[in-house]
Design an enzyme around this catalytic site. Structure first.
Site, PDB file in Angstrom:
ATOM      1  N   LYS A   1      -7.039  -4.904  -3.198  1.00 56.01           N
ATOM      2  CA  LYS A   1      -7.737  -5.631  -2.235  1.00 56.01           C
ATOM      3  C   LYS A   1      -8.802  -4.620  -1.341  1.00 56.01           C
ATOM      4  CE  LYS A   1      -3.981  -4.263   1.198  1.00 56.01           C
ATOM      5  NZ  LYS A   1      -4.822  -3.440   1.895  1.00 56.01           N
TER       6      LYS A   1
ATOM      7  N   ASP B   1       0.664  -1.253   0.147  1.00 56.89           N
ATOM      8  CA  ASP B   1       0.149  -0.104   0.079  1.00 56.89           C
ATOM      9  C   ASP B   1       0.976   1.392   0.130  1.00 56.89           C
ATOM     10  OD1 ASP B   1      -1.991  -1.867   0.200  1.00 56.89           O
ATOM     11  OD2 ASP B   1      -2.852  -1.200   1.986  1.00 56.89           O
TER      12      ASP B   1
ATOM     13  N   CYS C   1      -2.027  -2.484   7.615  1.00 53.29           N
ATOM     14  CA  CYS C   1      -1.919  -3.637   6.632  1.00 53.29           C
ATOM     15  C   CYS C   1      -0.639  -4.496   6.547  1.00 53.29           C
ATOM     16  CB  CYS C   1      -2.061  -2.794   5.513  1.00 53.29           C
ATOM     17  SG  CYS C   1      -3.870  -2.409   4.963  1.00 53.29           S
TER      18      CYS C   1
END
Ligand code: VGL
Ligand code: ZN
Length: 208
Positions: free
Chosen positions: A111, A13, A156
């Site tokens: 995701k 990310d 994450c």
């Protein structure tokens, strides 16, 4: 240490919304970019995750009447932190940081697409059962060790590292290649939890 051919660098990310000026800015998030670019040169296998939500995603505070960002709510799968709207599919905020090297990655995993379930981990959605397919992909490649880097360390990266280890990969977190949101001591808690699960910590200068 020198990574083996079947070691994976998992980049989590590193997107505009998690960097300074972004919708869910992680303090100094962009500082990981240079560190991660240097690391990539040492890995044969690189996979990148991209948080990729539809508008009105259930993890957004704006989807819940009267709820503020960074508060929590109970979802059918458990407690969920509510976030500012971020990483909306196709938006500038959802793009990778422009300086992040992405050309050598063989896999990009998006995701958080299911409107009803958030997805912190690269492996499973937050119900901890719906798979992204990454585990099977890595098994077919013969991956043995997974080295996690990126944003945010306490969300994450944490969930991805826990799942990687639980899926049977020997898992490392490269600390200086991560930055944390750090809500209510979540960064320290993450280090404690990951250490307790046998996940190892490295500094990027240990990889050469
Ligand atoms: C993340 C909160 C919401 C992350 C993604 O990348 O850590 N955190 N969506
Ligand atoms: Zn998200």
């Amino acid at each position: 240490m020198t990574p083996e051919n079947n070691d994976l660098l998992l980049i989590i990310d590193v997107q505009n919304d998690f960097c300074t000026g972004g919708a869910l800015a992680v303090p100094n998030g962009e500082e990981v970019v240079a560190v991660i670019n240097r690391l990539q040169a040492h890995f044969r296998q690189v996979a990148i995750t991209q948080d990729w939500h539809p508008e009105r995603h259930s993890s957004f505070a704006s989807s819940h009447n009267g709820k503020d960002p960074f508060s929590t709510t109970t979802m059918p799968y458990g407690e969920q932190t509510l976030w500012p709207d971020h990483c909306i599919q196709g938006s500038t905020g959802a793009l990778f940081h422009s300086a992040l090297e992405t050309d050598t990655a063989s896999m990009i995993i998006r995701k958080g697409l299911n409107p009803a379930i958030d997805s912190y981990s690269a492996f499973f959605e937050n119900d901890r059962t719906t798979s992204t397919g990454l585990s099977g992909y890595l098994r077919e490649l013969g991956t043995k060790r997974v080295f996690c880097v990126g944003l945010a360390y306490d969300f994450c990266v944490r969930f991805s590292a826990e799942d990687a280890q639980q899926q049977g990969f020997e898992t490392y977190v490269i600390s200086d290649a991560c930055r944390a949101i750090d809500m209510d001591g979540s960064a320290a808690l993450t280090t404690k939890e990951l250490t307790g699960k046998g996940i190892r910590f490295l500094s990027s200068d240990q990889i050469s």
